[in-house]
Design a protein around this motif. Structure first.
Motif, PDB file in Angstrom:
ATOM      1  N   PHE A   5      37.365  62.332  32.060  1.00 16.25           N
ATOM      2  CA  PHE A   5      36.528  61.555  33.367  1.00 16.25           C
ATOM      3  C   PHE A   5      34.882  61.856  32.680  1.00 16.25           C
ATOM      4  O   PHE A   5      33.707  60.451  33.150  1.00 16.25           O
ATOM      5  CB  PHE A   5      36.139  61.584  34.558  1.00 16.25           C
ATOM      6  CG  PHE A   5      36.561  62.636  35.398  1.00 16.25           C
ATOM      7  CD1 PHE A   5      35.209  62.967  35.393  1.00 16.25           C
ATOM      8  CD2 PHE A   5      37.322  63.414  35.626  1.00 16.25           C
ATOM      9  CE1 PHE A   5      35.542  64.730  36.582  1.00 16.25           C
ATOM     10  CE2 PHE A   5      37.127  64.242  36.490  1.00 16.25           C
ATOM     11  CZ  PHE A   5      37.152  64.753  36.823  1.00 16.25           C
ATOM     12  N   ASP A   6      34.864  62.623  31.955  1.00 11.86           N
ATOM     13  CA  ASP A   6      33.187  63.254  31.355  1.00 11.86           C
ATOM     14  C   ASP A   6      33.320  61.781  30.309  1.00 11.86           C
ATOM     15  O   ASP A   6      34.253  60.713  29.645  1.00 11.86           O
ATOM     16  CB  ASP A   6      33.380  64.572  30.590  1.00 11.86           C
ATOM     17  CG  ASP A   6      33.217  64.952  31.419  1.00 11.86           C
ATOM     18  OD1 ASP A   6      33.709  65.202  32.722  1.00 11.86           O
ATOM     19  OD2 ASP A   6      33.910  66.608  31.195  1.00 11.86           O
ATOM     20  N   VAL A  19      27.385  64.790  22.188  1.00  8.42           N
ATOM     21  CA  VAL A  19      27.406  65.182  23.454  1.00  8.42           C
ATOM     22  C   VAL A  19      28.324  64.844  24.564  1.00  8.42           C
ATOM     23  O   VAL A  19      28.671  63.733  24.740  1.00  8.42           O
ATOM     24  CB  VAL A  19      25.862  64.490  23.343  1.00  8.42           C
ATOM     25  CG1 VAL A  19      25.398  65.060  24.880  1.00  8.42           C
ATOM     26  CG2 VAL A  19      25.127  64.604  22.923  1.00  8.42           C
ATOM     27  N   VAL A  20      28.632  65.772  25.285  1.00  8.66           N
ATOM     28  CA  VAL A  20      29.331  65.482  26.615  1.00  8.66           C
ATOM     29  C   VAL A  20      28.598  65.929  28.027  1.00  8.66           C
ATOM     30  O   VAL A  20      28.228  66.688  27.654  1.00  8.66           O
ATOM     31  CB  VAL A  20      30.766  66.511  26.616  1.00  8.66           C
ATOM     32  CG1 VAL A  20      31.609  66.544  27.592  1.00  8.66           C
ATOM     33  CG2 VAL A  20      31.771  66.355  25.687  1.00  8.66           C
ATOM     34  N   LEU A  21      28.683  64.790  29.024  1.00  5.88           N
ATOM     35  CA  LEU A  21      27.927  64.034  29.718  1.00  5.88           C
ATOM     36  C   LEU A  21      29.305  64.625  31.172  1.00  5.88           C
ATOM     37  O   LEU A  21      29.616  63.817  31.481  1.00  5.88           O
ATOM     38  CB  LEU A  21      27.261  63.602  29.926  1.00  5.88           C
ATOM     39  CG  LEU A  21      26.244  62.668  31.566  1.00  5.88           C
ATOM     40  CD1 LEU A  21      25.486  64.193  31.477  1.00  5.88           C
ATOM     41  CD2 LEU A  21      26.232  61.782  31.592  1.00  5.88           C
ATOM     42  N   LYS A  22      28.830  65.855  31.220  1.00  4.63           N
ATOM     43  CA  LYS A  22      29.469  66.072  32.144  1.00  4.63           C
ATOM     44  C   LYS A  22      29.481  66.000  34.219  1.00  4.63           C
ATOM     45  O   LYS A  22      29.089  65.301  34.183  1.00  4.63           O
ATOM     46  CB  LYS A  22      29.466  67.933  32.861  1.00  4.63           C
ATOM     47  CG  LYS A  22      30.302  69.105  31.497  1.00  4.63           C
ATOM     48  CD  LYS A  22      31.400  68.860  31.303  1.00  4.63           C
ATOM     49  CE  LYS A  22      32.299  69.065  32.766  1.00  4.63           C
ATOM     50  NZ  LYS A  22      33.254  69.353  32.160  1.00  4.63           N
ATOM     51  N   VAL A  61      35.676  60.632  27.484  1.00  3.20           N
ATOM     52  CA  VAL A  61      36.498  61.809  26.648  1.00  3.20           C
ATOM     53  C   VAL A  61      38.068  61.408  26.562  1.00  3.20           C
ATOM     54  O   VAL A  61      38.755  62.007  25.299  1.00  3.20           O
ATOM     55  CB  VAL A  61      35.963  63.686  27.278  1.00  3.20           C
ATOM     56  CG1 VAL A  61      37.049  64.447  26.651  1.00  3.20           C
ATOM     57  CG2 VAL A  61      34.562  63.154  27.683  1.00  3.20           C
ATOM     58  N   LYS A  62      38.241  60.849  27.893  1.00  4.22           N
ATOM     59  CA  LYS A  62      40.269  60.956  27.487  1.00  4.22           C
ATOM     60  C   LYS A  62      40.301  59.833  26.153  1.00  4.22           C
ATOM     61  O   LYS A  62      41.519  59.545  26.032  1.00  4.22           O
ATOM     62  CB  LYS A  62      40.578  60.121  28.424  1.00  4.22           C
ATOM     63  CG  LYS A  62      40.075  58.538  29.235  1.00  4.22           C
ATOM     64  CD  LYS A  62      40.779  57.982  30.289  1.00  4.22           C
ATOM     65  CE  LYS A  62      40.922  57.370  30.493  1.00  4.22           C
ATOM     66  NZ  LYS A  62      42.018  55.670  30.464  1.00  4.22           N
ATOM     67  N   ASP A  63      39.534  59.196  26.074  1.00  2.00           N
ATOM     68  CA  ASP A  63      39.096  58.160  24.925  1.00  2.00           C
ATOM     69  C   ASP A  63      39.225  58.598  23.595  1.00  2.00           C
ATOM     70  O   ASP A  63      39.155  57.695  22.690  1.00  2.00           O
ATOM     71  CB  ASP A  63      38.269  56.921  25.549  1.00  2.00           C
ATOM     72  CG  ASP A  63      39.238  55.913  26.399  1.00  2.00           C
ATOM     73  OD1 ASP A  63      40.433  56.059  26.753  1.00  2.00           O
ATOM     74  OD2 ASP A  63      38.293  55.804  27.082  1.00  2.00           O
TER      75      ASP A  63
END
Length: 99
Positions: A5-6, A19-22, A61-63
């Motif tokens: 879900f990030d 970039v990953v936004l937690k 992220v899951k996509d």
């Protein structure tokens, strides 16, 4: 290290870092300013770094998935949440580091 879900950001149509936004949980709201800053950071680490503006995609992220046989770093994005058109602020990293 990311959760499904990030948020995942990447500049459109060319090479660059993602970039990953937690987020703490799937229902956590993220301020629009934070989304825009994450998009700008992705643009700063891309082929658009010296431009004044960039288009950046945001997905969960899951996509985002790797595809066997594709070049290192290439991914498929099954669903884009939104496209952000951002003004690239060359000083953003420094500003955020001071917070």
């Amino acid at each position: 290290v990311s959760s499904v879900f990030d948020y995942w950001f990447h500049v459109q149509d060319g090479p660059g870092s993602h970039v990953v936004l937690k987020r703490d949980h799937p229902g956590q709201d993220v301020p629009e300013q934070t989304l825009r800053e994450a998009a700008i950071l992705a643009a700063l680490k891309s082929y658009r770094t010296n431009d004044s503006k960039a288009d950046v995609m945001c997905a969960l992220v899951k996509d985002v998935r790797k595809v066997k046989g594709w070049a290192h770093g290439q991914v498929a994005v099954d669903s884009v949440l939104q496209n952000l058109h951002v003004d690239i602020d060359q000083s953003l990293e420094e500003k955020l580091a001071k917070k």
